[in-house]
Design an enzyme around this catalytic site. Structure first.
Site, PDB file in Angstrom:
ATOM      1  N   SER A  51       4.398   1.368   8.347  1.00  0.00           N
ATOM      2  CA  SER A  51       4.186   0.396   7.312  1.00  0.00           C
ATOM      3  C   SER A  51       5.277   0.146   6.709  1.00  0.00           C
ATOM      4  CB  SER A  51       3.165   1.338   6.299  1.00  0.00           C
ATOM      5  OG  SER A  51       2.000   1.212   6.833  1.00  0.00           O
TER       6      SER A  51
ATOM      7  N   GLY B 196       3.541   5.544   9.284  1.00  0.00           N
ATOM      8  CA  GLY B 196       4.909   5.525   8.771  1.00  0.00           C
ATOM      9  C   GLY B 196       5.534   4.327   9.039  1.00  0.00           C
TER      10      GLY B 196
ATOM     11  N   HIS C 157       0.783  -1.218   0.159  1.00  0.00           N
ATOM     12  CA  HIS C 157      -0.014   0.101   0.008  1.00  0.00           C
ATOM     13  C   HIS C 157       0.880   1.156   0.051  1.00  0.00           C
ATOM     14  CE1 HIS C 157       0.267  -0.428   4.447  1.00  0.00           C
ATOM     15  NE2 HIS C 157       0.623   0.876   4.257  1.00  0.00           N
TER      16      HIS C 157
ATOM     17  N   SER D  27       1.816  -4.238   7.682  1.00  0.00           N
ATOM     18  CA  SER D  27       0.819  -3.962   6.923  1.00  0.00           C
ATOM     19  C   SER D  27       0.149  -2.667   7.778  1.00  0.00           C
ATOM     20  CB  SER D  27       0.212  -5.050   6.703  1.00  0.00           C
ATOM     21  OG  SER D  27      -1.251  -4.802   6.027  1.00  0.00           O
TER      22      SER D  27
END
Length: 376
Positions: free
Chosen positions: A330, A328, A220, A345
């Protein structure tokens, strides 16, 4: 901003979050160093352990990880899943046949007799995966200890008609139990903040683990072809592959003077951690995470192969943990000992009030893109 020493090499290098072991991977033959004082300190802080308890737990988890594969093979089609008990330091393996119990015990595991095999539970979960979940359904996973598929619903929306309709259809798929969760999960990307590991567009994410030729991270965080810059603003490379939703993984190539190193940044909380492989930690094991916002945090593995229902769509085959995270983080690294587990995730909560975080197992990412983990 000036970074020096190994930390600079880490940020200028690349890492990606790890998970399952590739089929062709073999256990590391490199002797392991004792757990660092920093790692033991982090486990004491986040898990409420004494130093001796943390050392004992790491040793027990290493043994359980080795036993897990042997026990699965011994159980054969009778295998119903496994989990680590932190209190006893033992691995429990569920089996559907008493005829396999002795063979499984011989591997060093404790045995529990159950009704449903892991294959049957996975089949039930796959049927639920095919359903369209409303926003009030947070996630679902196979729970080997309960010997059922657990569906997590947001407490405030549990009586919603769409949620109840989904649960009715889910129960038709197989053995299902329902649990409540405080909030719906969300991804942990964030707006640009100077001095953190990498940026794409106006999004900041975290590097996971190094692979040869690049690093892996969360899907993502960027689309294929998107450019990536490092903490200092200089160009690193581009997203070579990315999948989100359905999956949440990606990989970025590394060039232009950047390079990869088999290290996860400890952010001063622990020493920077060498990555020596990607053997999968069992449910119940301790696990730690490194990310660019909340740095180094630890917790436990709560569930595997969970489907997480983000607002953007469902993501499959995720691992749930009790580790906190924030925007942040991720893409950052989940690691158990020196074994890469996966890339961050999303989740719910924060590192002030607590919460839960999911990661995409690293071995799935490696296998999907034909990558090789960079190990020490």
């Amino acid at each position: 901003m000036i970074r020096t020493g190994l930390s600079a090499l880490l940020v200028l290098g690349t890492w990606a979050t790890a998970g399952l072991v590739p089929a062709a991977a073999a256990p590391s033959t490199v002797s392991e160093a004792p757990a660092s004082a920093g790692l033991l300190s982090a486990m004491q802080k986040d898990l409420g352990l004494t130093k001796s308890q943390a050392e004992a737990r790491l040793a027990a988890e290493k043994t359980a990880t080795a036993v897990d594969g042997k026990a699965r093979r011994a159980a054969g089609s009778s295998y119903g899943g496994s989990w680590f008990n932190a209190d006893s330091g033992t691995l429990t393996v569920a089996v559907t046949s008493t005829g396999k119990a002795d063979a499984v015990r011989a591997t060093g595991a404790t045995v529990r007799l159950v009704k449903h095999s892991a294959r049957q539970l996975d089949a039930a979960k796959a049927k639920i995966d095919a359903l369209s979940a409303p926003a009030g359904v947070a996630s679902w996973h196979v729970d080997p200890k309960a010997n059922k598929v657990v569906v997590n619903v947001v407490a405030a929306q549990k009586n919603d008609n769409d949620v109840q309709g989904f649960l009715a259809r889910a129960r038709q798929a197989g053995p299902v139990t329902v649990e409540e969760t405080a909030k719906a999960p969300q991804t942990f990307a964030a707006g640009t903040v100077g001095g953190d590991p990498y940026y794409t567009g106006n999004v900041r994410c975290s590097i996971g683990f190094s692979v040869y030729g690049g690093f892996v991270t969360a899907g993502h965080c960027g689309q294929p072809g998107a450019g990536v810059s490092g903490w200092d603003g200089s160009y690193i490379g581009n997203f070579q592959g990315s999948s989100f939703p359905d999956n949440d993984y990606a990989w970025v190539n590394v060039g232009s003077g950047w390079w990869t190193v088999p290290v996860v940044l400890g952010w001063g909380s622990v020493s920077d951690q060498l990555v020596r492989g990607s053997n999968e930690a069992p449910i119940g094991a301790s696990i730690c995470r490194s990310g660019s916002t909340t740095h180094w945090r630890c917790g436990n593995v709560l569930a595997k192969n969970e489907t997480v229902n983000y607002s953007q769509g469902a993501v499959h085959q995720m691992t749930k943990t009790s580790v906190c995270a924030e925007g942040g983080d991720s893409g950052g690294s989940f690691i158990s000992g020196d074994q890469a587990q996966g890339v961050t995730s999303g989740g719910w909560g924060n590192c002030s009030s607590g919460g839960e975080t999911w990661y995409q197992p690293v071995n799935e990412i490696l296998n999907r893109y034909g990558l090789t983990l960079h190990t020490a």
